[in-house]
Design an enzyme around this catalytic site. Structure first.
Site, mmCIF file in Angstrom:
data_model
loop_
_atom_site.group_PDB
_atom_site.id
_atom_site.type_symbol
_atom_site.label_atom_id
_atom_site.label_comp_id
_atom_site.label_asym_id
_atom_site.label_seq_id
_atom_site.Cartn_x
_atom_site.Cartn_y
_atom_site.Cartn_z
ATOM 1 N N CYS A 90 0.843 -1.193 0.000
ATOM 2 C CA CYS A 90 0.000 0.000 0.000
ATOM 3 C C CYS A 90 0.886 1.253 0.000
ATOM 4 C CB CYS A 90 -0.899 0.002 1.240
ATOM 5 S SG CYS A 90 -2.062 1.403 1.270
ATOM 6 N N ASP A 135 0.429 3.770 1.731
ATOM 7 C CA ASP A 135 0.388 4.366 3.068
ATOM 8 C C ASP A 135 1.801 4.666 3.583
ATOM 9 O OD1 ASP A 135 0.215 4.567 6.028
ATOM 10 O OD2 ASP A 135 -1.882 4.051 5.695
ATOM 11 N N ARG A 178 2.970 4.847 6.360
ATOM 12 C CA ARG A 178 3.420 4.122 7.565
ATOM 13 C C ARG A 178 3.923 2.727 7.257
ATOM 14 N NH1 ARG A 178 -2.236 4.858 10.370
ATOM 15 N NH2 ARG A 178 -2.751 4.297 8.222
ATOM 16 N N HIS A 206 -2.081 -4.025 5.075
ATOM 17 C CA HIS A 206 -1.798 -3.589 6.454
ATOM 18 C C HIS A 206 -3.102 -3.269 7.172
ATOM 19 C CE1 HIS A 206 -2.427 0.847 5.927
ATOM 20 N NE2 HIS A 206 -2.274 0.503 4.674
HETATM 21 ZN ZN LIG Z 1 -3.386 1.143 3.048
#
Ligand SMILES: [Zn+2]
Length: 201
Positions: free
Chosen positions: A41, A43, A45, A97
């Protein structure tokens, strides 16, 4: 943090790397032999190299919203082709995630407007699979547990999509056992990776 701060950090990083290993950059400049293809992803993080304790040259990476493998995505198809055919990578990891905003949006009553909604519609199949499984089990699951089940199912679904790509099918037909597709989920709250689909898929 300004962009100038980030560029300062870049210079400090490069200096420190060179101080530890003077040949580091000249070695990388000669070519790459990454250990695996990471499909994760976008993302912020979930930085693939960092969570696996890797660095430059170690991983071949493709990231998009909700780590989706779409049949008609020429972008991911070309990444998979280069990774497997040109670089000879044998292990492909699809890593979702927990806490994925894309999966939360895919599970909402109404999809987001625009491209995001079109894209996340693909992950909606994972939600439907979970809903059907829960109906069969006669269970009702909500909140974080439901979200986590859809995150895991989405990883399995994208591995299935990957395994159906003509490129993957042809390579497996020509060289059985040449490619292994792994499904992982990263837990942002612990920093740990969980296996949700073993590498023999
Ligand atoms: Zn994600």
């Amino acid at each position: 943090m300004t962009l100038d701060d980030l560029l300062d950090r870049n210079r400090q990083w490069a200096d420190a790397r060179r101080a530890r290993d003077p040949e580091f950059f000249s070695r990388l400049a000669r070519g790459q032999r990454p250990r695996l293809l990471w499909i994760g992803c976008s993302d912020s993080r979930v930085p693939a190299e960092e969570i696996l304790g890797c660095g430059p040259g170690d991983l071949f990476v493709h990231r998009n919203v909700a780590n989706i493998v779409a049949y008609n995505d020429i972008n991911i198809a070309s990444v998979v082709q280069y990774a497997t055919v040109n670089l000879g990578i044998a292990d492909i990891v699809v890593c979702g995630h927990y806490g994925c905003g894309g999966i939360r949006a895919a599970c909402a009553e109404t999809l987001p407007d625009g491209y995001l909604g079109d894209w996340l519609n693909i992950a909606g199949w994972a939600k439907r699979t979970v809903d059907q499984a829960l109906a069969r089990e006669g269970r009702s699951v909500a909140g974080e547990e439901y979200h986590q089940r859809v995150v895991e199912e989405n990883v399995r679904l994208q591995i299935e999509h990957l395994s159906h790509l003509g490129l993957i099918r042809r390579q497996r037909a020509e060289r059985p056992d040449s490619l292994r597709l792994h499904g992982w989920v990263y837990d942002i709250s612990t920093g740990l990776v969980k296996i949700v689909a073993p590498g023999d898929t």
